[in-house]
Design a protein around this motif. Structure first.
Motif, PDB file in Angstrom:
ATOM      1  N   LEU A 153      42.588  36.397 -39.559  1.00  0.00           N
ATOM      2  CA  LEU A 153      42.927  35.432 -40.081  1.00  0.00           C
ATOM      3  C   LEU A 153      42.523  34.120 -39.214  1.00  0.00           C
ATOM      4  CD1 LEU A 153      46.323  36.551 -41.653  1.00  0.00           C
ATOM      5  CD2 LEU A 153      44.005  36.657 -42.502  1.00  0.00           C
ATOM      6  N   VAL A 154      41.245  33.974 -38.974  1.00  0.00           N
ATOM      7  CA  VAL A 154      40.747  32.984 -38.110  1.00  0.00           C
ATOM      8  C   VAL A 154      39.741  32.228 -38.781  1.00  0.00           C
ATOM      9  CG1 VAL A 154      41.667  34.236 -36.071  1.00  0.00           C
ATOM     10  CG2 VAL A 154      39.416  34.690 -36.904  1.00  0.00           C
ATOM     11  N   PRO A 155      39.358  31.233 -38.185  1.00  0.00           N
ATOM     12  CA  PRO A 155      38.049  30.403 -38.924  1.00  0.00           C
ATOM     13  C   PRO A 155      36.808  31.096 -38.656  1.00  0.00           C
ATOM     14  CG  PRO A 155      39.467  28.856 -37.509  1.00  0.00           C
ATOM     15  CD  PRO A 155      40.165  30.224 -37.211  1.00  0.00           C
ATOM     16  N   PHE A 156      36.126  31.263 -39.515  1.00  0.00           N
ATOM     17  CA  PHE A 156      34.778  31.946 -39.487  1.00  0.00           C
ATOM     18  C   PHE A 156      33.691  31.111 -38.396  1.00  0.00           C
ATOM     19  CE2 PHE A 156      30.551  33.519 -40.936  1.00  0.00           C
ATOM     20  CZ  PHE A 156      30.626  34.593 -41.155  1.00  0.00           C
ATOM     21  N   GLU A 157      32.804  31.660 -37.857  1.00  0.00           N
ATOM     22  CA  GLU A 157      32.199  30.866 -36.786  1.00  0.00           C
ATOM     23  C   GLU A 157      31.283  29.884 -37.390  1.00  0.00           C
ATOM     24  OE1 GLU A 157      29.670  34.274 -34.919  1.00  0.00           O
ATOM     25  OE2 GLU A 157      31.537  35.589 -35.753  1.00  0.00           O
ATOM     26  N   ALA A 158      31.537  28.705 -36.996  1.00  0.00           N
ATOM     27  CA  ALA A 158      30.733  27.428 -37.406  1.00  0.00           C
ATOM     28  C   ALA A 158      29.413  27.557 -37.325  1.00  0.00           C
ATOM     29  CB  ALA A 158      31.434  26.157 -36.792  1.00  0.00           C
ATOM     30  N   ASP A 159      28.869  28.309 -36.347  1.00  0.00           N
ATOM     31  CA  ASP A 159      27.158  28.070 -36.105  1.00  0.00           C
ATOM     32  C   ASP A 159      26.561  29.325 -37.010  1.00  0.00           C
ATOM     33  OD1 ASP A 159      28.143  30.504 -34.912  1.00  0.00           O
ATOM     34  OD2 ASP A 159      27.083  30.395 -33.013  1.00  0.00           O
ATOM     35  N   ARG A 160      27.324  30.056 -37.843  1.00  0.00           N
ATOM     36  CA  ARG A 160      26.815  30.992 -38.752  1.00  0.00           C
ATOM     37  C   ARG A 160      26.774  30.317 -40.128  1.00  0.00           C
ATOM     38  NH1 ARG A 160      29.507  36.707 -38.398  1.00  0.00           N
ATOM     39  NH2 ARG A 160      27.906  36.908 -40.166  1.00  0.00           N
ATOM     40  N   MET A 161      27.360  28.979 -40.231  1.00  0.00           N
ATOM     41  CA  MET A 161      27.534  28.244 -41.686  1.00  0.00           C
ATOM     42  C   MET A 161      26.798  27.202 -41.755  1.00  0.00           C
ATOM     43  SD  MET A 161      31.767  28.888 -41.963  1.00  0.00           S
ATOM     44  CE  MET A 161      31.641  28.280 -43.480  1.00  0.00           C
ATOM     45  N   VAL A 162      26.722  26.573 -43.037  1.00  0.00           N
ATOM     46  CA  VAL A 162      25.929  25.494 -43.137  1.00  0.00           C
ATOM     47  C   VAL A 162      26.622  24.690 -44.218  1.00  0.00           C
ATOM     48  CG1 VAL A 162      24.301  26.512 -44.990  1.00  0.00           C
ATOM     49  CG2 VAL A 162      23.678  24.350 -43.810  1.00  0.00           C
ATOM     50  N   ALA A 163      26.576  23.354 -44.335  1.00  0.00           N
ATOM     51  CA  ALA A 163      27.228  22.479 -45.252  1.00  0.00           C
ATOM     52  C   ALA A 163      26.271  21.454 -45.446  1.00  0.00           C
ATOM     53  CB  ALA A 163      28.527  21.896 -44.862  1.00  0.00           C
ATOM     54  N   TYR A 164      26.108  21.257 -46.945  1.00  0.00           N
ATOM     55  CA  TYR A 164      25.320  20.157 -47.130  1.00  0.00           C
ATOM     56  C   TYR A 164      25.711  19.266 -48.404  1.00  0.00           C
ATOM     57  CZ  TYR A 164      23.424  23.970 -49.753  1.00  0.00           C
ATOM     58  OH  TYR A 164      23.258  25.070 -50.407  1.00  0.00           O
ATOM     59  N   PRO A 165      25.676  18.196 -48.727  1.00  0.00           N
ATOM     60  CA  PRO A 165      25.940  17.548 -49.964  1.00  0.00           C
ATOM     61  C   PRO A 165      25.203  17.937 -51.192  1.00  0.00           C
ATOM     62  CG  PRO A 165      24.729  15.726 -48.274  1.00  0.00           C
ATOM     63  CD  PRO A 165      24.660  17.144 -47.875  1.00  0.00           C
ATOM     64  N   VAL A 166      25.909  17.800 -52.329  1.00  0.00           N
ATOM     65  CA  VAL A 166      25.344  18.557 -53.511  1.00  0.00           C
ATOM     66  C   VAL A 166      25.566  17.523 -54.705  1.00  0.00           C
ATOM     67  CG1 VAL A 166      25.221  20.900 -52.973  1.00  0.00           C
ATOM     68  CG2 VAL A 166      27.396  19.859 -54.108  1.00  0.00           C
ATOM     69  N   SER A 167      25.089  17.850 -55.705  1.00  0.00           N
ATOM     70  CA  SER A 167      25.053  16.565 -56.887  1.00  0.00           C
ATOM     71  C   SER A 167      26.561  16.554 -57.271  1.00  0.00           C
ATOM     72  CB  SER A 167      24.422  17.438 -58.183  1.00  0.00           C
ATOM     73  OG  SER A 167      24.804  16.587 -59.386  1.00  0.00           O
ATOM     74  N   ARG A 168      26.900  15.308 -57.661  1.00  0.00           N
ATOM     75  CA  ARG A 168      28.318  15.223 -57.886  1.00  0.00           C
ATOM     76  C   ARG A 168      28.612  15.902 -59.637  1.00  0.00           C
ATOM     77  NH1 ARG A 168      28.437   9.046 -56.188  1.00  0.00           N
ATOM     78  NH2 ARG A 168      28.568   9.627 -54.148  1.00  0.00           N
ATOM     79  N   GLN A 169      27.692  16.389 -60.170  1.00  0.00           N
ATOM     80  CA  GLN A 169      27.925  17.105 -61.302  1.00  0.00           C
ATOM     81  C   GLN A 169      28.568  18.296 -61.153  1.00  0.00           C
ATOM     82  OE1 GLN A 169      24.023  17.918 -63.063  1.00  0.00           O
ATOM     83  NE2 GLN A 169      24.191  16.140 -64.341  1.00  0.00           N
ATOM     84  N   VAL A 170      29.217  18.831 -59.785  1.00  0.00           N
ATOM     85  CA  VAL A 170      29.622  19.980 -59.591  1.00  0.00           C
ATOM     86  C   VAL A 170      31.183  19.491 -60.042  1.00  0.00           C
ATOM     87  CG1 VAL A 170      30.419  19.319 -57.136  1.00  0.00           C
ATOM     88  CG2 VAL A 170      30.348  21.612 -57.862  1.00  0.00           C
ATOM     89  N   ASN A 171      31.371  18.162 -60.093  1.00  0.00           N
ATOM     90  CA  ASN A 171      32.845  17.479 -60.439  1.00  0.00           C
ATOM     91  C   ASN A 171      33.187  18.035 -61.955  1.00  0.00           C
ATOM     92  OD1 ASN A 171      33.446  16.897 -57.826  1.00  0.00           O
ATOM     93  ND2 ASN A 171      32.444  14.899 -58.293  1.00  0.00           N
ATOM     94  N   SER A 172      32.177  18.185 -62.748  1.00  0.00           N
ATOM     95  CA  SER A 172      32.156  18.286 -64.159  1.00  0.00           C
ATOM     96  C   SER A 172      32.526  19.930 -64.652  1.00  0.00           C
ATOM     97  CB  SER A 172      31.279  17.650 -64.972  1.00  0.00           C
ATOM     98  OG  SER A 172      31.149  18.078 -66.270  1.00  0.00           O
ATOM     99  N   PRO A 173      33.643  20.038 -65.309  1.00  0.00           N
ATOM    100  CA  PRO A 173      33.617  21.426 -65.846  1.00  0.00           C
ATOM    101  C   PRO A 173      32.790  21.974 -67.080  1.00  0.00           C
ATOM    102  CG  PRO A 173      35.936  20.513 -66.047  1.00  0.00           C
ATOM    103  CD  PRO A 173      34.663  19.451 -65.758  1.00  0.00           C
ATOM    104  N   ALA A 174      31.976  21.084 -67.553  1.00  0.00           N
ATOM    105  CA  ALA A 174      31.057  21.090 -68.379  1.00  0.00           C
ATOM    106  C   ALA A 174      29.665  21.432 -68.022  1.00  0.00           C
ATOM    107  CB  ALA A 174      30.833  19.800 -69.414  1.00  0.00           C
ATOM    108  N   VAL A 175      29.308  21.446 -66.816  1.00  0.00           N
ATOM    109  CA  VAL A 175      28.217  21.699 -66.033  1.00  0.00           C
ATOM    110  C   VAL A 175      28.351  23.036 -65.551  1.00  0.00           C
ATOM    111  CG1 VAL A 175      26.458  20.950 -64.717  1.00  0.00           C
ATOM    112  CG2 VAL A 175      27.609  19.239 -65.941  1.00  0.00           C
ATOM    113  N   ASP A 176      27.639  24.012 -65.582  1.00  0.00           N
ATOM    114  CA  ASP A 176      27.602  25.236 -64.991  1.00  0.00           C
ATOM    115  C   ASP A 176      26.182  25.722 -64.844  1.00  0.00           C
ATOM    116  OD1 ASP A 176      28.263  27.692 -63.888  1.00  0.00           O
ATOM    117  OD2 ASP A 176      28.929  28.453 -65.780  1.00  0.00           O
ATOM    118  N   SER A 177      25.647  25.401 -63.380  1.00  0.00           N
ATOM    119  CA  SER A 177      24.189  25.596 -63.394  1.00  0.00           C
ATOM    120  C   SER A 177      24.004  25.935 -62.036  1.00  0.00           C
ATOM    121  CB  SER A 177      23.509  24.374 -63.715  1.00  0.00           C
ATOM    122  OG  SER A 177      22.145  24.662 -63.194  1.00  0.00           O
ATOM    123  N   PRO A 178      23.114  27.013 -61.825  1.00  0.00           N
ATOM    124  CA  PRO A 178      22.721  27.434 -60.366  1.00  0.00           C
ATOM    125  C   PRO A 178      22.340  26.224 -59.453  1.00  0.00           C
ATOM    126  CG  PRO A 178      21.427  28.620 -61.907  1.00  0.00           C
ATOM    127  CD  PRO A 178      22.148  27.734 -62.621  1.00  0.00           C
TER     128      PRO A 178
END
Length: 179
Positions: free
Chosen positions: A144-169
């Motif tokens: 129960l520890v944080p996963f290794e940060a160097d094995r992860m990636v984070a990047y900005p995505v479309s604000r459409q992710v906020n809409s439940p009506a939008v479901d797309s890869p």
């Protein structure tokens, strides 16, 4: 099979973990520091599960107006992983069985800390069997520890992710790759 299914995911935001009654409060995630609390103790010992994923979202507040920008967070190699979870079956106020689960959270690693102070406990394919089958609470807590940060990636995505009506890869594609 890696664990007992939790049933209809629409019920995963309501949990018997939050109370011992038939009417319960919403509870989607669970702080790993509370594993010894009576409401979680039995599930931690006997009803651990995994929630398969390829990533998750967090929002970053920026600027004076505190505009919130969604970020997709996943493994650098885009491999699947699992969130550590606990499951429960309880009766609602109509006497119907409800299957629910909670994702366990821990303090954020250096990458996620730029977005939020907590993150889900991430298990890679090698640690999943330990989470599901280990009987020692002390050994389980080492997962129960944080996963290794160097094995992860984070990047900005479309604000459409906020809409439940939008479901797309396309919702997990970096905003910089959009046309």
């Amino acid at each position: 099979m890696f664990g007992k299914p939790v049933g209809d995911p629409r019920h995963s935001d309501v949990s018997a973990f939050s109370c011992g009654h038939t009417v319960c409060l919403p509870h989607f995630n669970h702080d790993c520091n509370r594993a010894n609390k009576p409401s979680f103790r039995t599930a931690f010992a006997r009803r651990r599960c995994i929630i398969p994923a390829t990533g998750f979202y967090e929002w970053k507040s920026v600027g004076e107006g505190q505009k919130r920008i969604p970020y997709f967070i996943g493994l650098r190699e885009h491999a699947p992983f699992a969130f550590a979870g606990l499951w429960e079956v309880w009766l609602n106020e109509k006497g119907e069985e409800v299957h629910s689960c909670a994702i366990i959270t821990c303090p954020a690693n250096a990458l996620v800390a730029e977005l939020h102070d907590r993150m889900p406990v991430i298990l890679d394919l090698q640690t999943i069997p330990n989470w599901l089958h280990e009987t020692s609470a002390a050994r389980l807590k080492t997962l129960l520890v944080p996963f290794e940060a160097d094995r992860m990636v984070a990047y900005p995505v479309s604000r459409q992710v906020n809409s439940p009506a939008v479901d797309s890869p396309e919702l997990i594609l970096p905003e910089s790759q959009k046309e």
